[in-house]
Design a protein around this motif. Structure first.
Motif, mmCIF file in Angstrom:
data_model
loop_
_atom_site.group_PDB
_atom_site.id
_atom_site.type_symbol
_atom_site.label_atom_id
_atom_site.label_comp_id
_atom_site.label_asym_id
_atom_site.label_seq_id
_atom_site.Cartn_x
_atom_site.Cartn_y
_atom_site.Cartn_z
ATOM 1 N N ARG A 64 0.818 -1.345 0.099
ATOM 2 C CA ARG A 64 0.132 -0.117 0.021
ATOM 3 C C ARG A 64 0.933 1.358 -0.045
ATOM 4 N N SER A 65 2.067 1.248 0.467
ATOM 5 C CA SER A 65 2.877 2.331 0.697
ATOM 6 C C SER A 65 3.248 2.774 -0.695
ATOM 7 N N GLU A 66 3.634 1.795 -1.719
ATOM 8 C CA GLU A 66 3.815 2.052 -3.057
ATOM 9 C C GLU A 66 2.772 2.815 -3.691
ATOM 10 N N TRP A 67 1.426 2.276 -3.516
ATOM 11 C CA TRP A 67 0.300 2.709 -4.339
ATOM 12 C C TRP A 67 -0.128 3.788 -3.809
ATOM 13 N N ASP A 68 0.007 4.353 -2.235
ATOM 14 C CA ASP A 68 -0.450 5.672 -1.881
ATOM 15 C C ASP A 68 0.695 6.769 -2.584
ATOM 16 N N ALA A 69 1.728 6.277 -3.222
ATOM 17 C CA ALA A 69 2.659 7.332 -3.655
ATOM 18 C C ALA A 69 2.212 7.606 -5.248
ATOM 19 N N VAL A 70 1.457 6.611 -5.749
ATOM 20 C CA VAL A 70 1.081 6.808 -7.262
ATOM 21 C C VAL A 70 0.140 8.039 -7.341
ATOM 22 N N SER A 71 0.020 8.872 -8.347
ATOM 23 C CA SER A 71 -0.859 10.004 -8.491
ATOM 24 C C SER A 71 -2.046 9.478 -8.991
ATOM 25 N N PRO A 72 -3.260 10.294 -8.719
ATOM 26 C CA PRO A 72 -4.570 9.917 -9.188
ATOM 27 C C PRO A 72 -4.479 9.497 -10.602
ATOM 28 N N ASP A 73 -3.934 10.423 -11.528
ATOM 29 C CA ASP A 73 -3.894 9.940 -13.060
ATOM 30 C C ASP A 73 -3.188 8.852 -13.227
ATOM 31 N N ASP A 74 -2.244 8.442 -12.851
ATOM 32 C CA ASP A 74 -1.441 7.424 -13.046
ATOM 33 C C ASP A 74 -2.192 6.017 -12.395
ATOM 34 N N LYS A 75 -2.983 6.156 -11.287
ATOM 35 C CA LYS A 75 -3.637 5.298 -10.614
ATOM 36 C C LYS A 75 -5.034 4.834 -11.754
ATOM 37 N N ARG A 76 -5.588 6.002 -12.270
ATOM 38 C CA ARG A 76 -6.624 5.705 -13.203
ATOM 39 C C ARG A 76 -6.102 5.124 -14.457
ATOM 40 N N ALA A 77 -5.081 5.371 -14.930
ATOM 41 C CA ALA A 77 -4.327 4.627 -15.925
ATOM 42 C C ALA A 77 -4.245 3.077 -15.689
ATOM 43 N N VAL A 78 -3.996 2.677 -14.657
ATOM 44 C CA VAL A 78 -3.979 1.374 -14.285
ATOM 45 C C VAL A 78 -5.228 0.570 -14.645
ATOM 46 N N PHE A 79 -6.426 1.277 -14.303
ATOM 47 C CA PHE A 79 -7.649 0.744 -14.687
ATOM 48 C C PHE A 79 -8.123 0.867 -16.241
ATOM 49 N N GLU A 80 -7.722 1.870 -16.756
ATOM 50 C CA GLU A 80 -7.876 1.809 -18.476
ATOM 51 C C GLU A 80 -6.998 0.846 -18.907
ATOM 52 N N ARG A 81 -5.847 0.328 -18.608
ATOM 53 C CA ARG A 81 -5.133 -0.793 -19.244
ATOM 54 C C ARG A 81 -5.594 -1.822 -18.926
ATOM 55 N N ALA A 82 -6.153 -2.265 -17.817
ATOM 56 C CA ALA A 82 -6.914 -3.179 -17.299
ATOM 57 C C ALA A 82 -7.927 -3.244 -18.460
ATOM 58 N N ALA A 83 -8.891 -2.454 -18.546
ATOM 59 C CA ALA A 83 -10.087 -2.589 -19.509
ATOM 60 C C ALA A 83 -9.619 -3.168 -20.768
ATOM 61 N N SER A 84 -8.459 -2.347 -21.174
ATOM 62 C CA SER A 84 -8.073 -3.034 -22.657
ATOM 63 C C SER A 84 -7.433 -4.240 -22.647
ATOM 64 N N TYR A 85 -7.009 -4.658 -21.701
ATOM 65 C CA TYR A 85 -6.388 -5.821 -21.562
ATOM 66 C C TYR A 85 -7.746 -6.985 -21.584
ATOM 67 N N VAL A 86 -8.682 -6.577 -20.981
ATOM 68 C CA VAL A 86 -10.003 -7.530 -21.097
ATOM 69 C C VAL A 86 -10.656 -7.488 -22.439
ATOM 70 N N GLU A 87 -10.560 -6.466 -23.000
ATOM 71 C CA GLU A 87 -11.149 -6.329 -24.428
ATOM 72 C C GLU A 87 -10.204 -7.058 -25.433
ATOM 73 N N ASP A 88 -8.743 -6.849 -25.246
ATOM 74 C CA ASP A 88 -8.008 -7.625 -26.279
ATOM 75 C C ASP A 88 -7.933 -9.165 -25.814
ATOM 76 N N HIS A 89 -8.373 -9.592 -24.962
ATOM 77 C CA HIS A 89 -8.395 -11.097 -24.566
ATOM 78 C C HIS A 89 -9.740 -11.487 -24.446
ATOM 79 N N THR A 90 -10.763 -10.876 -24.901
ATOM 80 C CA THR A 90 -12.125 -11.108 -24.872
ATOM 81 C C THR A 90 -12.451 -12.552 -25.107
ATOM 82 N N PRO A 91 -11.935 -13.039 -26.342
ATOM 83 C CA PRO A 91 -12.006 -14.537 -26.927
ATOM 84 C C PRO A 91 -11.637 -15.540 -25.900
ATOM 85 N N GLU A 92 -10.433 -15.506 -25.587
ATOM 86 C CA GLU A 92 -9.717 -16.224 -24.231
ATOM 87 C C GLU A 92 -10.695 -16.310 -22.993
#
Length: 491
Positions: A64-92
């Motif tokens: 959590r200490s590392e996560w606390d240091a991540v900016s809100p915009d960079d945190k949001r980008a993690v969830f955007e990349r997660a969504a892209s990963y799900v979309e890219d791997h939908t068939p599997e």
């Protein structure tokens, strides 16, 4: 497309995910993950031990200490990349949902869409960790109320929509700044567990912040809930198990967030559009073989239109293709395991013995349970009071709106509901009389939106999730005051 089972082996899907690494569980107990349609082995896991659970929680706490240091915009980008990963791997992912839990292709696509909605909403949370400054009764005092993560959240996901219902707690909890340990149901350790870890690992979440432990309750007992690190426990599953989880959590002064069982009623008034009502009622009962907590197992129909509605409902239910979930034409695949099929068959048999009349008696072929429709039921019968987690419906005539409301409310559950009528104002008025967390006018009882409060009353759980309500569930508030003058005290 590559073979699904090869892909699972190559990505470490048959291992624990602890401290940012894929590893074998430290017990000799083996959990065999089976395809509910043909019984084949999807994967095997060495079960996690109590020591593994402890390491997972400690890892989430440290990261959590590392996560606390991540900016809100960079945190949001993690969830955007997660969504892209799900979309890219939908068939599997579709293949995983079909193989592991017997979901049809339609159900798998529906579940993936829900996951994408959760990830999009969670991505807004880092920017919603606000600070409020309410006024003070003291002229020299400045009040600040900070929204902060609770710390670490334990998540227990179910077998029916495991990818979605695991992500529904995991993503908001992470986005609110927490560490998370996820324990999926033993029948869906991949879709409800290691797949979630794979998504966030690929999205660049700090190592160790999310951990997944695959195990069985006889191996760890209550250790997952009792552990001193988590401050909140999110559980989705049966009311019986949820009651125990809540008792253990509260005894250890943790916040329980519970989404439990249901026995929803869909009410059809005499002025309803029967085409819409029949389609909504069938969808509400037979989606994913009826293994949905919001399913309408009780369909209450005004006596003036009961015979016509029942005829159409039975005909439509009987026409639904049952079989191999890999067949794109299949609407009803298998129940999750033979135990669930046997239990449902016993519930139907008991209902008939109590006097229920059979309008449609579907055959049971292993885990394939064909649609079954009963009528002539009374509120005290077991089939009206228990959750029927499968494709079995009860059709009940009524004469007045007051009678319909009384029947609908005569249940220990209170998750969802629906009212069908051409008078929308009347529909809303009736909806507000139902003792349930959610009601839908001229629609299905099955609905979920990522920014709308989701949850039930009575034995269907307590607390709400989605949107602001998930933010509340996985955060706490801290009051910090600043005295800008010179404080005076009575002694």
């Amino acid at each position: 497309m590559e073979n699904t089972r090869d892909r699972k082996r190559n990505t470490g899907h048959h291992k624990q995910f602890i401290g940012g690494t894929w590893r074998t569980g430290s017990t000799d107990e083996v959990l065999v993950d089976r395809n509910p349609f043909d019984g084949s082995t999807v994967a095997e896991f060495r079960c996690a031990s109590i020591a593994d659970v402890d390491e997972a929680y400690r890892s989430a706490q440290r990261a959590r200490s590392e996560w606390d240091a991540v900016s809100p915009d960079d945190k949001r980008a993690v969830f955007e990349r997660a969504a892209s990963y799900v979309e890219d791997h939908t068939p599997e992912i579709v293949d995983i949902i079909i193989d592991e839990l017997g979901g049809t292709r339609l159900k798998a696509q529906f579940e993936i869409g829900l996951v994408l909605g959760v990830l999009a909403e969670a991505g807004t949370f880092p920017l919603r960790m606000d600070v409020r400054t309410p006024p003070s009764s003291s002229p020299d005092r400045e009040n600040r109320v900070y929204r902060e993560p609770v710390g670490v959240v334990g998540v227990i996901s179910p077998f029916n929509f495991p990818f979605f219902l695991g992500m529904k707690s995991v993503a908001p909890a992470l986005a609110a700044g927490n560490g998370v340990v996820l324990k999926p149901h033993e029948d869906t350790p991949i879709a409800g567990g290691t797949l979630v870890a794979e998504v966030f690992e690929a999205a660049g979440l700090p190592a160790g912040l999310l951990n997944v432990v695959i195990t069985e309750i006889p191996v760890i007992g209550d250790a997952f809930v009792e552990h001193p690190v988590p401050r909140a426990i999110s559980f989705t599953g049966s009311s019986e198990v949820g009651r125990h989880v809540a008792e253990v959590a509260v005894r250890n002064l943790k916040k329980p967030v519970l989404e439990l069982g249901g026995n929803s009623a869909l009410i059809v008034l005499a002025d309803a559009d029967l085409d819409v009502a029949v389609n909504a009622a069938v969808f509400s009962r037979f989606t994913h073989q009826g293994q949905v907590c919001m399913s309408a197992s009780r369909v209450l129909v005004h006596r003036d239109v009961f015979d016509e509605f029942a005829s159409r409902y039975v005909a439509k239910a009987a026409s639904l293709p049952v079989g191999d979930p890999r067949d794109p034409d299949t609407v009803l695949g298998p129940l999750i395991n033979q135990r669930q099929a046997d239990r449902l068959a016993e519930q139907v048999g008991r209902g008939i013995a109590e006097g229920a009349e059979v309008l449609l008696r579907g055959k049971v072929d292993g885990t394939l349970f064909h649609p079954t429709v009963l009528t002539g039921v009374t509120p005290e019968m077991s089939v009206m009071r228990e959750e029927l987690f499968g494709p079995v419906a009860c059709l009940v005539p009524f004469d007045t709106e007051d009678e319909a409301v009384a029947i609908a409310n005569d249940t220990p559950f209170g998750l969802s509901g629906a009212v069908h009528t051409s008078d929308l104002d009347k529909g809303v008025e009736l909806a507000r009389r139902l003792h349930t967390g959610m009601v839908h006018v001229n629609d299905s009882t099955i609905a979920d939106e990522p920014n709308i409060p989701f949850g039930g009353e009575k034995q269907s759980g307590f607390g709400r999730v989605n949107g602001d309500w998930s933010l509340d569930a996985f955060t706490t508030v801290r009051w910090v005051s600043v005295n800008r003058g010179r404080a005076h005290f009575p002694y």
